[in-house]
Design a protein around this motif. Structure first.
Motif, mmCIF file in Angstrom:
data_model
loop_
_atom_site.group_PDB
_atom_site.id
_atom_site.type_symbol
_atom_site.label_atom_id
_atom_site.label_comp_id
_atom_site.label_asym_id
_atom_site.label_seq_id
_atom_site.Cartn_x
_atom_site.Cartn_y
_atom_site.Cartn_z
ATOM 1 N N VAL A 63 0.961 -1.188 0.019
ATOM 2 C CA VAL A 63 -0.091 0.063 -0.068
ATOM 3 C C VAL A 63 0.694 1.288 0.019
ATOM 4 O O VAL A 63 1.874 1.424 0.932
ATOM 5 N N LYS A 64 0.618 2.024 -1.049
ATOM 6 C CA LYS A 64 1.547 3.190 -1.053
ATOM 7 C C LYS A 64 0.842 4.241 -0.323
ATOM 8 O O LYS A 64 -0.436 4.366 -0.456
ATOM 9 N N GLY A 65 1.559 5.144 0.346
ATOM 10 C CA GLY A 65 0.815 6.207 1.188
ATOM 11 C C GLY A 65 1.789 6.442 2.311
ATOM 12 O O GLY A 65 2.625 5.810 2.790
ATOM 13 N N GLU A 66 1.039 7.333 3.144
ATOM 14 C CA GLU A 66 1.514 7.591 4.423
ATOM 15 C C GLU A 66 0.770 6.813 5.625
ATOM 16 O O GLU A 66 -0.545 6.846 5.457
ATOM 17 N N LYS A 67 1.377 6.409 6.698
ATOM 18 C CA LYS A 67 0.569 5.814 7.615
ATOM 19 C C LYS A 67 0.460 6.736 8.831
ATOM 20 O O LYS A 67 1.476 7.378 9.384
ATOM 21 N N VAL A 68 -0.978 7.068 9.047
ATOM 22 C CA VAL A 68 -1.190 8.048 10.168
ATOM 23 C C VAL A 68 -1.788 7.354 11.461
ATOM 24 O O VAL A 68 -2.515 6.541 11.303
ATOM 25 N N GLU A 69 -1.392 7.696 12.577
ATOM 26 C CA GLU A 69 -1.739 7.273 13.876
ATOM 27 C C GLU A 69 -2.835 8.113 14.335
ATOM 28 O O GLU A 69 -2.940 9.268 14.499
ATOM 29 N N VAL A 70 -3.910 7.398 14.525
ATOM 30 C CA VAL A 70 -5.231 8.163 14.882
ATOM 31 C C VAL A 70 -5.653 7.782 16.496
ATOM 32 O O VAL A 70 -5.779 6.256 16.839
ATOM 33 N N ILE A 71 -5.693 8.566 17.440
ATOM 34 C CA ILE A 71 -6.115 8.315 18.817
ATOM 35 C C ILE A 71 -7.653 8.872 19.244
ATOM 36 O O ILE A 71 -7.750 9.822 19.067
ATOM 37 N N ARG A 72 -8.303 7.850 19.654
ATOM 38 C CA ARG A 72 -9.753 8.141 19.976
ATOM 39 C C ARG A 72 -9.838 7.887 21.421
ATOM 40 O O ARG A 72 -10.072 6.529 21.750
ATOM 41 N N GLY A 73 -9.784 8.731 22.167
ATOM 42 C CA GLY A 73 -10.069 8.588 23.715
ATOM 43 C C GLY A 73 -8.489 7.834 24.348
ATOM 44 O O GLY A 73 -7.547 8.140 23.854
ATOM 45 N N THR A 74 -8.638 6.550 24.562
ATOM 46 C CA THR A 74 -7.667 5.737 25.091
ATOM 47 C C THR A 74 -7.347 4.689 23.960
ATOM 48 O O THR A 74 -6.438 3.821 24.126
ATOM 49 N N GLU A 75 -8.201 4.842 22.771
ATOM 50 C CA GLU A 75 -7.712 3.746 21.839
ATOM 51 C C GLU A 75 -6.814 4.323 20.540
ATOM 52 O O GLU A 75 -7.097 5.565 20.434
ATOM 53 N N LYS A 76 -5.929 3.702 20.152
ATOM 54 C CA LYS A 76 -5.104 3.956 19.123
ATOM 55 C C LYS A 76 -5.485 3.189 17.830
ATOM 56 O O LYS A 76 -5.519 1.948 18.075
ATOM 57 N N SER A 77 -5.421 3.748 16.665
ATOM 58 C CA SER A 77 -5.544 3.097 15.283
ATOM 59 C C SER A 77 -4.576 3.665 14.545
ATOM 60 O O SER A 77 -4.003 4.961 14.657
ATOM 61 N N HIS A 78 -4.563 2.977 13.103
ATOM 62 C CA HIS A 78 -3.709 3.442 12.131
ATOM 63 C C HIS A 78 -4.366 3.611 10.892
ATOM 64 O O HIS A 78 -5.359 2.664 10.465
ATOM 65 N N VAL A 79 -4.163 4.618 9.938
ATOM 66 C CA VAL A 79 -4.892 4.716 8.931
ATOM 67 C C VAL A 79 -3.720 5.193 7.831
ATOM 68 O O VAL A 79 -2.859 6.000 8.209
ATOM 69 N N ILE A 80 -4.069 4.447 6.623
ATOM 70 C CA ILE A 80 -3.100 4.588 5.549
ATOM 71 C C ILE A 80 -3.809 5.971 4.769
ATOM 72 O O ILE A 80 -4.972 5.815 4.211
ATOM 73 N N VAL A 81 -3.151 6.948 4.627
ATOM 74 C CA VAL A 81 -3.385 8.158 3.747
ATOM 75 C C VAL A 81 -2.897 8.127 2.439
ATOM 76 O O VAL A 81 -1.587 8.242 2.409
ATOM 77 N N PRO A 82 -3.487 7.804 1.351
ATOM 78 C CA PRO A 82 -2.721 7.970 0.022
ATOM 79 C C PRO A 82 -2.137 9.303 -0.285
ATOM 80 O O PRO A 82 -2.880 10.158 0.007
ATOM 81 N N PRO A 83 -1.133 9.299 -1.081
ATOM 82 C CA PRO A 83 -0.601 10.546 -1.559
ATOM 83 C C PRO A 83 -1.499 11.128 -2.401
ATOM 84 O O PRO A 83 -1.981 10.668 -3.036
ATOM 85 N N GLN A 84 -1.187 12.603 -2.412
ATOM 86 C CA GLN A 84 -2.105 13.494 -3.289
ATOM 87 C C GLN A 84 -1.179 13.295 -4.703
ATOM 88 O O GLN A 84 -0.208 13.625 -4.564
#
Length: 295
Positions: A274-295
């Protein structure tokens, strides 16, 4: 008998007769016949109609019994302080028909007023007159409803309190068996200032009579009520209550948690599929990662 003798006898008889008559008349003057006399009340001066008798206006005088009027008063105390119905002339005996009795006093409007009071009559109907339950001797409050010149403001205010009812129509006597009746007028006892207020209120506004309890002698202070104020108070309470409720409900709702996004500037080379940037998302005490494709 000689004429000379007859003349002498006549002269003697005349002297005797004259002396007897003189003696009897002298006795009559010295011993007059006493007739029974009675004390009556006499007016010392003219007493006008509606005037109250004072002690200085009358006196006691003795008159022969046959000259005393059967309706005359015998004691000054019986007439002092009494109002006169018809004029009494000086020297005249004060008679009972010339004095107002209690029944007449109760039916004479002017004698039912205090020194500072006036009688004012106003027109009434069934509503104003408390459905015909008002009787002479009752006390009422006067409430007036007024509008300004433009007619956009209306005020209701108690203008007079504890006012005595003198007469209902022309009836000044409170009959125990009297039934409620609707009349066209009522007469009230007021002082000069209140008379002016009552007449002005009757001419410029609508008035109502509020019957008071016989035990109620109090006077309450009232600033009156305006129509806008009366209606606005209810609206204001509803609005304020709604605002408070909304504030409370909003205070109880949990505040939404703003997601915190942490952006990594470095590219994730380990993830080649998967090409793109990996972004860490924090919701309260939970953490997750989202791949943001390049523009």
């Amino acid at each position: 008998m000689k004429p000379k003798v007859i003349l002498i006898i006549a002269i003697l008889l005349g002297l005797i007769t004259s002396g007897t008559v003189y003696f009897m008349m002298d006795n009559a003057q010295q011993k007059p016949v006493k007739k029974p006399q009675i004390s009556v009340v006499i007016a010392k001066q003219d007493i006008q109609s509606r005037e109250t008798i004072k002690e200085s206006m009358v006196q006691i005088k003795k008159v022969p019994k046959e000259m005393m009027h059967p309706q005359a008063f015998k004691k000054i105390s019986e007439v002092v302080g009494q109002p006169v119905l018809k004029k009494i002339i000086a020297g005249e005996q004060v008679l009972k028909p010339r004095i107002l009795n209690k029944k007449q006093l109760s039916s004479e409007l002017a004698f039912n007023l205090d020194d500072h009071q006036r009688a004012v009559t106003i027109a009434i109907n069934e509503v104003i007159g408390v459905a015909g339950f008002l009787t002479p001797g009752d006390y009422v409050d006067i409430v007036g409803v007024f509008s300004n010149n433009s007619g956009d403001q209306t005020l209701s205010k108690t203008i007079l309190q504890n006012i005595k009812v003198l007469a209902v129509a022309q009836d000044m006597v409170n009959d125990e068996n009297q039934k409620p009746k609707v009349t066209k007028s009522i007469t009230l006892a007021v002082d000069l200032d209140n008379a002016e207020k009552l007449i002005l209120a009757d001419a410029k506004g609508d008035i109502r009579l509020a019957l008071r309890s016989v035990q109620n002698q109090s006077r309450e202070v009232s600033s009156g009520v305006e129509l806008d104020e009366m209606l606005g108070q209810k609206l204001g309470r509803d609005e304020s209550t709604s605002e408070v409720t909304n504030r409370e409900s909003k205070a109880k709702e949990p505040k939404p948690v703003e997601p915190k996004i942490v952006k990594k500037t470095s590219k994730q080379n380990s993830d080649k599929e998967v090409k793109g940037e990996k972004v860490e998302v924090i919701r309260g005490t939970e953490k997750s990662h989202v791949i943001v494709p390049p523009q």
